[in-house]
Scaffold this motif. Structure first.
Motif, PDB file in Angstrom:
ATOM      1  N   PRO A 141      36.227  62.472 -57.600  1.00 59.14           N
ATOM      2  CA  PRO A 141      35.447  62.754 -56.383  1.00 59.14           C
ATOM      3  C   PRO A 141      33.929  62.754 -56.571  1.00 59.14           C
ATOM      4  O   PRO A 141      33.215  63.215 -55.687  1.00 59.14           O
ATOM      5  CB  PRO A 141      35.917  64.164 -56.017  1.00 59.14           C
ATOM      6  N   TYR A 142      33.399  62.281 -57.695  1.00 61.96           N
ATOM      7  CA  TYR A 142      31.953  62.429 -57.936  1.00 61.96           C
ATOM      8  C   TYR A 142      31.167  61.267 -57.355  1.00 61.96           C
ATOM      9  O   TYR A 142      31.438  60.116 -57.649  1.00 61.96           O
ATOM     10  CB  TYR A 142      31.668  62.502 -59.435  1.00 61.96           C
ATOM     11  N   ASN A 143      30.150  61.595 -56.552  1.00 59.82           N
ATOM     12  CA  ASN A 143      29.217  60.564 -56.097  1.00 59.82           C
ATOM     13  C   ASN A 143      28.386  60.039 -57.251  1.00 59.82           C
ATOM     14  O   ASN A 143      28.009  58.874 -57.282  1.00 59.82           O
ATOM     15  CB  ASN A 143      28.260  61.140 -55.061  1.00 59.82           C
ATOM     16  N   PHE A 144      28.074  60.902 -58.179  1.00 58.65           N
ATOM     17  CA  PHE A 144      27.127  60.568 -59.249  1.00 58.65           C
ATOM     18  C   PHE A 144      27.863  60.503 -60.582  1.00 58.65           C
ATOM     19  O   PHE A 144      27.580  61.236 -61.515  1.00 58.65           O
ATOM     20  CB  PHE A 144      25.988  61.590 -59.275  1.00 58.65           C
ATOM     21  N   PHE A 145      28.825  59.580 -60.644  1.00 59.66           N
ATOM     22  CA  PHE A 145      29.731  59.486 -61.782  1.00 59.66           C
ATOM     23  C   PHE A 145      28.977  59.350 -63.086  1.00 59.66           C
ATOM     24  O   PHE A 145      29.367  59.931 -64.096  1.00 59.66           O
ATOM     25  CB  PHE A 145      30.687  58.293 -61.585  1.00 59.66           C
ATOM     26  N   GLY A 146      27.884  58.572 -63.096  1.00 63.26           N
ATOM     27  CA  GLY A 146      27.136  58.340 -64.331  1.00 63.26           C
ATOM     28  C   GLY A 146      26.560  59.622 -64.900  1.00 63.26           C
ATOM     29  O   GLY A 146      26.678  59.908 -66.097  1.00 63.26           O
ATOM     30  N   THR A 147      25.921  60.398 -64.033  1.00 62.27           N
ATOM     31  CA  THR A 147      25.312  61.646 -64.488  1.00 62.27           C
ATOM     32  C   THR A 147      26.379  62.629 -64.956  1.00 62.27           C
ATOM     33  O   THR A 147      26.209  63.350 -65.944  1.00 62.27           O
ATOM     34  CB  THR A 147      24.484  62.286 -63.359  1.00 62.27           C
ATOM     35  N   VAL A 148      27.492  62.654 -64.219  1.00 59.18           N
ATOM     36  CA  VAL A 148      28.579  63.561 -64.593  1.00 59.18           C
ATOM     37  C   VAL A 148      29.157  63.151 -65.950  1.00 59.18           C
ATOM     38  O   VAL A 148      29.476  63.999 -66.787  1.00 59.18           O
ATOM     39  CB  VAL A 148      29.672  63.587 -63.506  1.00 59.18           C
ATOM     40  N   LEU A 149      29.269  61.833 -66.188  1.00 60.83           N
ATOM     41  CA  LEU A 149      29.799  61.382 -67.482  1.00 60.83           C
ATOM     42  C   LEU A 149      28.840  61.755 -68.615  1.00 60.83           C
ATOM     43  O   LEU A 149      29.274  62.183 -69.691  1.00 60.83           O
ATOM     44  CB  LEU A 149      30.053  59.873 -67.474  1.00 60.83           C
ATOM     45  N   ALA A 150      27.536  61.628 -68.377  1.00 59.36           N
ATOM     46  CA  ALA A 150      26.559  62.043 -69.396  1.00 59.36           C
ATOM     47  C   ALA A 150      26.760  63.522 -69.730  1.00 59.36           C
ATOM     48  O   ALA A 150      26.792  63.926 -70.901  1.00 59.36           O
ATOM     49  CB  ALA A 150      25.134  61.786 -68.910  1.00 59.36           C
ATOM     50  N   GLU A 151      26.944  64.308 -68.695  1.00 57.48           N
ATOM     51  CA  GLU A 151      27.169  65.757 -68.871  1.00 57.48           C
ATOM     52  C   GLU A 151      28.468  66.004 -69.637  1.00 57.48           C
ATOM     53  O   GLU A 151      28.516  66.810 -70.583  1.00 57.48           O
ATOM     54  CB  GLU A 151      27.234  66.396 -67.479  1.00 57.48           C
ATOM     55  N   TYR A 152      29.521  65.310 -69.257  1.00 56.63           N
ATOM     56  CA  TYR A 152      30.857  65.481 -69.878  1.00 56.63           C
ATOM     57  C   TYR A 152      30.810  65.143 -71.365  1.00 56.63           C
ATOM     58  O   TYR A 152      31.428  65.818 -72.196  1.00 56.63           O
ATOM     59  CB  TYR A 152      31.834  64.562 -69.138  1.00 56.63           C
ATOM     60  N   LEU A 153      30.042  64.093 -71.708  1.00 58.22           N
ATOM     61  CA  LEU A 153      29.972  63.641 -73.097  1.00 58.22           C
ATOM     62  C   LEU A 153      28.884  64.340 -73.898  1.00 58.22           C
ATOM     63  O   LEU A 153      28.743  64.107 -75.095  1.00 58.22           O
ATOM     64  CB  LEU A 153      29.705  62.121 -73.141  1.00 58.22           C
ATOM     65  N   GLY A 154      28.068  65.155 -73.220  1.00 58.71           N
ATOM     66  CA  GLY A 154      26.951  65.793 -73.917  1.00 58.71           C
ATOM     67  C   GLY A 154      25.872  64.791 -74.296  1.00 58.71           C
ATOM     68  O   GLY A 154      25.236  64.921 -75.348  1.00 58.71           O
ATOM     69  N   LEU A 155      25.658  63.785 -73.438  1.00 52.47           N
ATOM     70  CA  LEU A 155      24.591  62.809 -73.677  1.00 52.47           C
ATOM     71  C   LEU A 155      23.380  63.171 -72.840  1.00 52.47           C
ATOM     72  O   LEU A 155      23.519  63.675 -71.727  1.00 52.47           O
ATOM     73  CB  LEU A 155      25.045  61.405 -73.236  1.00 52.47           C
ATOM     74  N   ARG A 156      22.181  62.888 -73.346  1.00 47.11           N
ATOM     75  CA  ARG A 156      20.944  63.082 -72.570  1.00 47.11           C
ATOM     76  C   ARG A 156      20.125  61.801 -72.644  1.00 47.11           C
ATOM     77  O   ARG A 156      19.081  61.762 -73.288  1.00 47.11           O
ATOM     78  CB  ARG A 156      20.163  64.267 -73.122  1.00 47.11           C
ATOM     79  N   PRO A 157      20.595  60.743 -71.967  1.00 56.32           N
ATOM     80  CA  PRO A 157      19.947  59.434 -72.126  1.00 56.32           C
ATOM     81  C   PRO A 157      18.602  59.367 -71.434  1.00 56.32           C
ATOM     82  O   PRO A 157      18.414  59.941 -70.368  1.00 56.32           O
ATOM     83  CB  PRO A 157      20.952  58.484 -71.452  1.00 56.32           C
ATOM     84  N   GLY A 158      17.673  58.637 -72.047  1.00 51.49           N
ATOM     85  CA  GLY A 158      16.382  58.366 -71.418  1.00 51.49           C
ATOM     86  C   GLY A 158      16.473  57.217 -70.434  1.00 51.49           C
ATOM     87  O   GLY A 158      15.538  56.968 -69.675  1.00 51.49           O
TER      88      GLY A 158
END
Lengths: 385, 143
Positions: A60-77
């Motif tokens: 259900p996420y509109n912002f799948f990319g940001t949620v995936l970064a959060e899920y994986l513990g990534l902080r991409p520039g």
């Protein structure tokens, strides 16, 4: 897109296991694929400074990319989420390649995952994707399924070029023949033209076996800048050319039912790669329905208008043919995920396609599309720069 | 064997401000399309500008005549309104030029063919909402 000929490479690819598991989220499919791609590249998530993802229909996420970064513990520039339907797979690679070629990032994780089968089931998926693909005011009131939208293209194609529906069936037969050689394909038992015609009619002229699978999947790749590619564990596969194009979103607005933006998208990729259709050893064409393979063979210049039926009937696109198409079985028989076309192309170019290996494959073309032949993307990959 | 998909709940068309004269026309049984004041091109679906030249658009009545450009006979009803089916989804080219999606009604589905002449009629979805559909054009009939 800037000209990015061979300034970026695919350094790792990975897939999540294809089996549908009740309750398994698209995020989990994405995470599994991401870790598999990282493992393949020899790098860890700490080496990743960019993330480009597609969207998910099941989660259900509109912002799948940001949620995936959060899920994986990534902080991409560098973070982008692209939402253009099925053409998105190549665009993930193209955007990542553009970023690394101008120094915005050096190693970008590209991920596309969805769990339509687990989350929605087949019935709800059918109506949910119709909501996405048909205009809510000017098309949906007339009750078109997604196959109906493509069937409008198929009916016109068969009429204009005076070919019979066996041309469509032959595409499905070839896909299944390829899938029989891939241990992970979801459908592997061989089918014949008669099997396609005997399968239930969905929307004329498309039968069930003319339609792609509804399945879960997760697929990922690591794209690295040319000067980082040598540090990876695998031989890089070079991004030689990219292209994209669109003429419409909804099929009733397409300027033509037999000519699409695929031509322009491919022209851009061929020009950047300095290659022609004759130089392509193996092709991956978006096969959500059998009609798209016929259309794309012509649009991409592998044959002339109306000639795709003859090309397919000759066996050219099947195992051992002169232009193998979708050597893993495609959306029709392997699984429903366009990024999987890219992964199979990479494995062919690495020489790791086992019994599916096209001898000496050194250039591959991947063409994906979204909507109803609405958005197009082309990616040309090479073993050599 | 995949079971028949259950039809989804009946959706209503999304009606936007830029298309109000079109929906008003549907309600009173008249097909209203746009024509560009600047370049003269007819356009469907309605927009706030001309998609060809970005000029200003007005609404004009269409003749209601069209030709079938493509069709498909759908065997699985998308919503309860279409059950049990089969039904024809078509793309028709209006005499004035624009193309629209529609249903062809008033004849057996397998009689519909590319190039068939059709005429508009209207299908009532609710008291306030009708949509244009098309029937075979009878030569000599007053349209």
């Amino acid at each position: 897109m800037p000209d990015i000929h061979a300034s970026a490479a695919i350094s790792g690819v990975g897939e999540a296991p294809l089996q549908s598991v009740p309750g398994k989220s698209a995020l989990q499919f994405a995470a599994e694929a991401a870790l598999a791609a990282l493992d393949d590249s020899g790098w860890s998530k700490h080496d990743i400074d960019g993330l480009v993802t597609a969207y998910s229909v099941g989660d259900p996420y509109n912002f799948f990319g940001t949620v995936l970064a959060e899920y994986l513990g990534l902080r991409p520039g560098f973070l982008a989420q692209l939402n253009v339907g099925g053409s998105v797979g190549n665009l993930l690679i193209a955007h990542a390649a553009a970023a690394v070629s101008c120094g915005r990032a050096s190693r970008v994780l590209c991920v596309w995952a969805d769990n339509r089968r687990s989350a929605l089931g087949s019935s709800s998926t059918v109506s949910r994707v119709a909501d996405l693909a048909a205009h809510p005011a000017y098309e949906l009131p007339y009750g078109p399924l997604v196959p109906s939208l493509y069937a409008l293209v198929a009916t016109r194609y068969l009429h204009d070029y005076r070919v019979g529906p066996e041309a469509l069936a032959d595409v499905a037969v070839a896909a299944r023949a390829h899938a029989a050689r891939h241990p992970n394909a979801l459908r592997r038992d061989p089918i014949s033209r008669d099997d396609v015609f005997a399968s239930p009619m969905v929307s004329t002229p498309l039968h069930t076996l003319d339609c792609c699978l509804i399945s879960d999947y997760g697929a990922a790749a690591v794209v690295s800048a040319a000067d980082r590619a040598a540090d990876g564990a695998r031989e890089p596969v070079w991004v030689l050319g990219t292209g994209e194009g669109t003429t419409h979103e909804f099929i009733s607005q397409s300027p033509s039912l037999t000519s699409f933006a695929a031509k322009a998208s491919a022209a851009s990729a061929y020009a950047q790669a300095k290659l022609t259709p004759a130089d392509i050893d193996v092709a991956y064409l978006y096969d959500c329905f059998t009609i798209t393979v016929l259309v794309l063979l012509e649009e991409l210049g592998f044959c002339g208008p109306g000639e795709a039926a003859g090309l397919v009937e000759s066996g050219a696109i099947g195992p051992g043919g002169g232009l193998p198409v979708n050597t893993h079985g495609g959306l029709l028989s392997y699984a429903n995920g366009g990024f999987l076309h890219i992964i199979e192309a990479v494995q062919q170019l690495r020489g790791e396609a086992a019994e599916r290996q096209v001898p000496d494959a050194s250039t591959a073309l991947v063409h994906l599309q979204g909507g109803v032949l609405s958005t197009h993307s082309t990616l040309i990959l090479g073993r050599h720069r | 064997m995949t079971p028949m998909p259950a039809p989804s709940p009946e959706p209503m068309p999304l009606c936007t401000l830029d298309a109000q004269p079109y929906w008003d026309g549907c309600r009173r049984g008249e097909l209203m399309i746009q024509r560009c004041v600047d370049c003269g091109r007819h356009q469907f679906y309605p927009r706030s500008i001309c998609a060809a030249c970005a000029g200003q658009v007005d609404f004009v009545p269409a003749s209601g005549r069209a030709t079938v450009h493509s069709l498909t006979i759908c065997h699985r009803p998308l919503t309860p309104r279409f059950a049990p089916g089969p039904y024809v989804v078509a793309l028709v080219d209006l005499l004035e030029g624009p193309r629209m999606m529609t249903n062809i009604i008033g004849c057996p589905p397998d009689e519909v063919h590319i190039g068939m002449a059709v005429t508009v009629t209207f299908q009532r979805l609710t008291d306030n909402l009708s949509v244009p559909v098309f029937t075979p054009h009878i030569a000599g009939a007053v349209s």
